[in-house]
Design an enzyme around this catalytic site. Structure first.
Site, PDB file in Angstrom:
ATOM      1  N   GLU A 380       0.894  -1.264   0.182  1.00 49.76           N
ATOM      2  CA  GLU A 380       0.598   0.004  -0.237  1.00 49.76           C
ATOM      3  C   GLU A 380       0.958   0.946  -0.201  1.00 49.76           C
ATOM      4  O   GLU A 380       0.447   2.408  -0.154  1.00 49.76           O
ATOM      5  CB  GLU A 380      -1.094  -0.180   1.303  1.00 49.76           C
ATOM      6  CG  GLU A 380      -1.777  -0.517   1.147  1.00 49.76           C
ATOM      7  CD  GLU A 380      -1.612  -2.235   1.129  1.00 49.76           C
ATOM      8  OE1 GLU A 380      -2.436  -2.950   1.207  1.00 49.76           O
ATOM      9  OE2 GLU A 380      -0.669  -2.686   1.556  1.00 49.76           O
ATOM     10  N   HIS A 449     -11.976  -4.519   8.747  1.00 51.56           N
ATOM     11  CA  HIS A 449     -12.274  -5.349   7.079  1.00 51.56           C
ATOM     12  C   HIS A 449     -13.453  -4.386   6.565  1.00 51.56           C
ATOM     13  O   HIS A 449     -14.381  -4.702   6.455  1.00 51.56           O
ATOM     14  CB  HIS A 449     -12.061  -6.142   6.744  1.00 51.56           C
ATOM     15  CG  HIS A 449     -11.700  -6.666   6.600  1.00 51.56           C
ATOM     16  ND1 HIS A 449     -10.244  -7.625   6.929  1.00 51.56           N
ATOM     17  CD2 HIS A 449     -10.666  -7.240   5.368  1.00 51.56           C
ATOM     18  CE1 HIS A 449      -9.228  -7.424   6.111  1.00 51.56           C
ATOM     19  NE2 HIS A 449      -9.166  -8.143   5.282  1.00 51.56           N
TER      20      HIS A 449
END
Length: 645
Positions: A380, A449
């Site tokens: 990321e 999540h």
């Protein structure tokens, strides 16, 4: 080469003196003793080639061609400085000269360099990038991610390690167990070692490396062994090394070695001395010029935070008989439209190419736009950092962070790079980039999540945060975000990917920073965004049957906040409820409550109330998750209570 090294040496010697005299107000990290690395590495570079630098970057940017006068003014915090006094010693940049920034975060320049190199590769102009870093930076995850991404994408970038054998206060042996050559082999890239105190040796190695990159070769790691004469920072007591060690290192002074080369080449001593005298005069003139300049006007505090946005009106809603499409279709069509319209747009992220995204949102785009829809490793920081670099180099990257929760993995690239670089460079850097991500609780995705983190992002000056609530707005806002000259985090709700609505015209653009009243009402204002808009509209329908008129305001853009629309609705209804999926404490709802109490106080006839998840991580078990998550029922109950006050 000698002239450039003398310029760097004298610039930094004077900077040290000015720092002691308090004429330079901020941190100062000097590269005295490392001049040959900077000059030799930049010797084969042209103006279009790029560099990224470190907190110890004066030598790099001077070697690339930046002028000493504006730099000295920048160090003194003057308006006429390279970055208008907004950056200081650690943040000097001029993308127009291929200087993509010194950086106060160790290792941060490496993924940015990968992004600049990505832009160079997509344009196929033969440009190369040199990413300077110190031996301490190899302990950073950003080093691993950037080098690996460059290897996978075969980018034209040189990772140049100025190995001065100290990571701040720690000797190299205490920090690493693997050699630089072993690391290069581990990433499958080229490696070269050079005496970093010999400018001819550095320039020779770099000339060969740069020629190889221009011919299509992949990334190379170059290790230049050198030594810094001063401490990690000016004022460093240097208890970690002996004075004898420093004195011994000075016997290999890069300027002395260069003078020997000049003498061996038949250059007379008088000519060498003339260069030294000319450089001395240049630096003194820069100091005197900078001393007489004003500091930035406090009235200009807000300058350079964001670039001016394109101005356009709210579009007409889609026709009543328009084709029905889904939010997931809106994302793909918006990306397809912008990729077709602008060759500077590219898309990158984990499995967005061949895999078509984990939700199938980008399926088919990689075949339609070869090379411009790019799969990345699971990295990321490299993904977002490469977007920062590519944007600074003039591209319009759209990168994906698969889940909003993973923003934490790459937060530096948003917090300290994308959001701040325009400001710190005094407007020299432009950052037209989009980070797409998604969130959504309600399907037992668990605490890592499901998070709605818009408050975290909206708290960062310089970032734009967008959260659409329906398919048409998703299409129009995403297109506007890609065209915007500022860094935008575009947050979709995955539970709405299947949400259906009328498809707008292809030219549909929704202005950023503008909320919309999506339901009129006279009794109470409900402000919300993303999926909670649909829940809020359902609650408003229920209350309408009870004779309570709820006005629903869809923020659409979280930051910048459309205060005017919220306050206008509050003035109309005199009551305010805010609903959001994120946890209640310290959230956007609190900011809206503060706005109502501060600027809308005299309109209030009831307490401002928030409907939000309690300050508990998102649960996994369905029973707990449903108790935690706001719903149309909890919104309706709150609206009834406040309407009755």
């Amino acid at each position: 080469m000698y002239r450039r090294m003398c310029r760097i040496r004298r610039f930094e010697e004077r900077a040290a003196e000015l720092y002691k005299a308090t004429e330079i107000p901020g941190f100062l990290h000097l590269s005295i003793g490392q001049e040959a690395c900077a000059v030799g590495a930049c010797w084969p570079l042209g103006e279009r080639d790029g560099i990224t630098s470190t907190h110890r970057g004066h030598g790099h940017v001077l070697a690339k061609g930046l002028d000493t006068a504006s730099m000295m003014a920048e160090l003194m915090g003057k308006e006429a400085g390279t970055c208008h006094g907004r950056g200081g010693s650690m943040h000097i940049a001029d993308p127009g000269q291929g200087i993509y920034g010194a950086n106060g975060i160790v290792g941060a320049g490496l993924p940015i360099a990968a992004g600049v190199a990505t832009a160079a590769k997509l344009r196929a102009a033969g440009d190369v990038v040199v990413a300077f870093f110190g031996d301490g930076a190899v302990a950073q995850g950003m080093f691993h991610e950037a080098v690996n991404l460059a290897a996978v994408w075969d980018l034209p970038v040189v990772f140049l390690c100025e190995n001065n054998h100290y990571s701040e206060f720690s000797p190299e042996a205490d920090q690493h167990r693997a050699s630089m050559s072993a690391r290069a082999a581990g990433y499958g890239i080229g490696y070269a070692h050079v005496d970093g105190n010999d400018v001819l040796a550095v320039a020779g190695v770099m000339t060969d490396v740069v020629e190889g990159l221009r011919a299509g070769g992949g990334p190379v790691l170059v290790e230049a062994e050198t030594y810094r004469w001063h401490g990690h920072y000016e004022g460093d007591p240097e208890r970690y090394r002996s004075a004898e060690e420093v004195t011994a290192a000075k016997e290999r002074d890069p300027l002395v070695i260069a003078r020997r080369h000049l003498t061996a080449a038949g250059v007379e001593g008088g000519r060498i001395s003339a260069v030294e005298e000319e450089t001395e005069k240049e630096i003194e003139a820069a100091v005197e010029w900078a001393r007489g300049l004003p500091e930035p006007d406090p009235a200009d505090l807000y300058d350079f935070v964001s670039a001016p946005r394109p101005v356009f009106e709210e579009p007409a809603p889609p026709a009543a008989d328009a084709e029905i499409f889904r939010t997931m279709d809106a994302v793909r069509l918006a990306l397809q439209h912008e990729l077709s319209a602008d060759p500077d747009v590219f898309v990158a992220g984990i499995d967005v190419g061949a895999g078509g995204n984990v939700f199938g949102l980008t399926r088919g785009l990689a075949d339609e736009f070869p090379g411009r829809v790019r799969d990345t490793p699971i990295s990321e920081s490299a993904i977002v950092g490469s977007a920062v670099g590519a944007a600074m180099a003039g591209m319009k990257p759209v990168v994906e962070v698969m889940y909003m929760d993973f923003i934490g993995v790459c937060l530096d690239m948003l917090l300290n790079q994308a959001a701040k670089l325009r400001f710190m460079t005094g407007g020299r850097a432009t950052l037209p980039l989009v980070v797409r991500t998604q969130f959504g609780a309600g399907r037992s995705s668990g605490s890592q999540h499901s998070q709605s983190l818009e408050a975290l992002l909206a708290h960062i000056p310089g970032l734009t945060v967008v959260m659409p609530s329906n398919p048409a707005d998703t299409y129009g806002l995403l297109r506007a975000a890609i065209q915007d000259p500022n860094p935008v985090v575009f947050v979709e709700n995955r539970l709405q990917y299947g949400l259906k609505g009328p498809r707008p015209a292809a030219d549909h653009l929704v202005p950023l920073g503008k909320a919309k009243v999506v339901r009129e009402g006279d009794d109470i204002t409900l402000v919300t965004w993303s999926r909670m808009v649909q829940e809020g509209l359902a609650a408003a329908d229920v209350l309408a049957g009870e004779g309570i008129g709820v006005e629903v305001v869809d923020l659409r853009t979280i930051s910048p906040l459309d205060r005017e629309t919220v306050l206008a609705s509050l003035a109309k209804t005199n009551r305010l409820v805010v609903a959001h999926e994120a946890v209640r404490d310290f959230g956007v709802g609190a900011e809206l409550a503060a706005l109502a109490v501060d600027e809308g106080f005299w309109h209030l006839d009831a307490p401002v109330t928030r409907v939000a998840a309690p300050p508990v991580p998102a649960p996994y078990a369905p029973s707990l998750e449903q108790a935690w998550l706001p719903s149309r029922d909890t919104i309706a109950d709150t609206l009834r209570r406040i309407a009755a006050v």
